[in-house]
Write a protein that holds these residues in place. Structure first.
Motif, PDB file in Angstrom:
ATOM      1  N   ARG A   9       0.832  -1.210   0.000  1.00 51.98           N
ATOM      2  CA  ARG A   9       0.000   0.000   0.000  1.00 51.98           C
ATOM      3  C   ARG A   9       0.865   1.258   0.000  1.00 51.98           C
ATOM      4  N   VAL A  10       2.005   1.204   0.685  1.00 46.87           N
ATOM      5  CA  VAL A  10       2.924   2.339   0.674  1.00 46.87           C
ATOM      6  C   VAL A  10       3.437   2.589  -0.744  1.00 46.87           C
ATOM      7  N   LEU A  11       3.837   1.528  -1.446  1.00 42.08           N
ATOM      8  CA  LEU A  11       4.351   1.683  -2.811  1.00 42.08           C
ATOM      9  C   LEU A  11       3.282   2.269  -3.729  1.00 42.08           C
ATOM     10  N   CYS A  12       2.072   1.757  -3.627  1.00 42.95           N
ATOM     11  CA  CYS A  12       0.991   2.260  -4.495  1.00 42.95           C
ATOM     12  C   CYS A  12       0.659   3.707  -4.166  1.00 42.95           C
ATOM     13  N   ALA A  13       0.672   4.052  -2.894  1.00 47.97           N
ATOM     14  CA  ALA A  13       0.372   5.435  -2.504  1.00 47.97           C
ATOM     15  C   ALA A  13       1.424   6.394  -3.043  1.00 47.97           C
ATOM     16  N   ILE A  14       2.690   6.005  -2.999  1.00 52.73           N
ATOM     17  CA  ILE A  14       3.758   6.864  -3.530  1.00 52.73           C
ATOM     18  C   ILE A  14       3.599   7.024  -5.035  1.00 52.73           C
ATOM     19  N   VAL A  73      -2.046  -7.750  -6.229  1.00 48.16           N
ATOM     20  CA  VAL A  73      -2.117  -8.467  -4.953  1.00 48.16           C
ATOM     21  C   VAL A  73      -3.132  -7.806  -4.020  1.00 48.16           C
ATOM     22  N   LEU A  74      -3.103  -6.467  -3.943  1.00 50.60           N
ATOM     23  CA  LEU A  74      -4.028  -5.760  -3.062  1.00 50.60           C
ATOM     24  C   LEU A  74      -5.476  -5.947  -3.495  1.00 50.60           C
ATOM     25  N   ALA A  75      -5.691  -5.912  -4.810  1.00 44.83           N
ATOM     26  CA  ALA A  75      -7.052  -6.109  -5.313  1.00 44.83           C
ATOM     27  C   ALA A  75      -7.557  -7.504  -4.971  1.00 44.83           C
ATOM     28  N   ARG A  76      -6.676  -8.502  -5.109  1.00 46.11           N
ATOM     29  CA  ARG A  76      -7.075  -9.878  -4.777  1.00 46.11           C
ATOM     30  C   ARG A  76      -7.332 -10.027  -3.281  1.00 46.11           C
ATOM     31  N   ALA A  77      -6.474  -9.365  -2.485  1.00 46.11           N
ATOM     32  CA  ALA A  77      -6.666  -9.439  -1.033  1.00 46.11           C
ATOM     33  C   ALA A  77      -7.983  -8.778  -0.621  1.00 46.11           C
ATOM     34  N   ASP A  78      -8.268  -7.627  -1.235  1.00 40.45           N
ATOM     35  CA  ASP A  78      -9.506  -6.917  -0.899  1.00 40.45           C
ATOM     36  C   ASP A  78     -10.751  -7.698  -1.339  1.00 40.45           C
ATOM     37  N   ASP A 280     -14.039  -2.643  -3.655  1.00 39.70           N
ATOM     38  CA  ASP A 280     -12.632  -2.323  -3.896  1.00 39.70           C
ATOM     39  C   ASP A 280     -12.148  -2.853  -5.244  1.00 39.70           C
ATOM     40  N   ASP A 281     -12.634  -4.033  -5.650  1.00 33.12           N
ATOM     41  CA  ASP A 281     -12.168  -4.573  -6.927  1.00 33.12           C
ATOM     42  C   ASP A 281     -12.663  -3.728  -8.098  1.00 33.12           C
ATOM     43  N   LEU A 282     -13.845  -3.127  -7.967  1.00 32.52           N
ATOM     44  CA  LEU A 282     -14.342  -2.244  -9.019  1.00 32.52           C
ATOM     45  C   LEU A 282     -13.529  -0.951  -9.051  1.00 32.52           C
ATOM     46  N   VAL A 283     -13.190  -0.426  -7.877  1.00 31.78           N
ATOM     47  CA  VAL A 283     -12.328   0.756  -7.818  1.00 31.78           C
ATOM     48  C   VAL A 283     -11.006   0.467  -8.520  1.00 31.78           C
TER      49      VAL A 283
END
Length: 317
Positions: A9-14, A73-78, A280-283
């Motif tokens: 999440r840190v990497l994506c936010a940056i 990975v984040l989308a799958r986790a969400d 979240d997956d739609l976002v």
């Protein structure tokens, strides 16, 4: 160290913010903490993930691959625990959007990936009004704009993430006295008439006037204009005035688009949504579609690619 979801999440936010400081603010951390986290992640992976420059950061080629994998990975986790919609179930996604060249490409990609989804588009100029529509429940998802240091404001009922942060360029008539310059100093346009769009409730045109003041002048003549881009370019070509424009703008004959020296103005496109109505997956699908649409726009904007090559080629790692 082991990579965890919080690191991704840190990497994506940056990557979304284009700045470690802005990413830290969005995540609710201090900038030193995010910088330290990024260095640890880069040491773990063995390569720099972002190029540092005077205007912020951008992913390296390797970093872009890592961020794309992180988003997946984040989308799958969400998505864990979310059941798919029943067969034949249909819903309409209400999308409010500001004037953005991203819209067409984003919509076409979302429709291709989610053919069962119905879209209802509401064109809204002011980002402040877009937030109101989300807050009121009159829109589910939105593409809005904000500016460095003036992040989109909303209640906890709404979330947002950056799509892309881009420099602001200037459109001049092809016979303009500065037409041969590779880049234009804002101060050199002090005597020109300007086309300026109205207040968008998110910081514009205040950021423009602040930049002019920092350059040592106040525009003498201002034409407030909100309308068709073809009409705007026709008036620029006729010498009625100059205008700040998106760097992906395709100039018509007799119009040239130039970067501003020092890049005094930036704009960020933002995806905002109501988490109670949008999964979240739609976002993630919409955000990926918007990012891909922007890449297509960049590919068709040689003036932007030239600026990016000059700007980032000298940036430190």
């Amino acid at each position: 160290m082991e990579l965890e979801l919080r690191h991704l999440r840190v990497l994506c936010a940056i990557a979304d913010a284009g700045s470690v400081g802005r990413a830290a603010a969005q995540l609710g951390y201090s900038q030193p903490a995010v910088s330290t986290q990024l260095r640890r992640i880069e040491r773990h992976l063995g390569e720099p993930l972002f190029e540092r420059g005077p205007s912020g950061v951008r992913p390296t080629r390797y970093g872009a691959e890592v961020v794309a994998q992180a988003r997946d990975v984040l989308a799958r986790a969400d998505a864990i625990g979310h059941r798919p919609a029943a067969p034949g179930a249909a819903r309409t996604l209400r999308l409010a959007t500001t004037n953005s060249p991203l819209l067409s490409g984003t919509l076409s990609r979302v429709r291709a990936r989610l053919p069962e989804l119905s879209l209802a588009v509401h064109s809204v100029y002011a980002s402040s009004r877009i937030v109101e529509l989300l807050e009121e429940g009159a829109a589910d998802l939105a593409i809005a704009a904000d500016y460095p240091g003036m992040e989109l404001r909303h209640s906890r009922a709404v979330r947002h993430r950056g799509i892309v942060t881009e420099p602001t360029f200037v459109a001049l008539p092809a016979r303009h006295r500065l037409r041969q310059r590779a880049q234009v100093q804002l101060a050199d346009l002090a005597e020109d008439a300007w086309f300026v769009t109205p207040d968008d409730g998110a910081g514009w045109p205040g950021v423009f006037y602040d930049a002019c003041a920092a350059a040592g002048f106040t525009p003498v003549t201002v034409h407030e204009f909100l309308g068709d881009q073809t009409q705007l370019q026709s008036m620029i070509a006729d010498g009625v005035g100059v205008s700040l424009v998106q760097p992906t703008l395709r100039p018509l004959p007799h119009v040239v688009v130039k970067p501003l020296a020092g890049t005094p103005l930036w704009c960020r496109y933002v995806l905002a949504w109501r988490p109670d109505t949008v999964a979240d997956d739609l976002v993630e699908t919409v955000c990926q579609s918007a990012t891909a649409a922007y890449r297509d726009l960049v590919a068709q904007a040689p003036h932007l690619r030239t600026w990016a090559s000059r700007t980032w080629s000298g940036a430190g790692a």
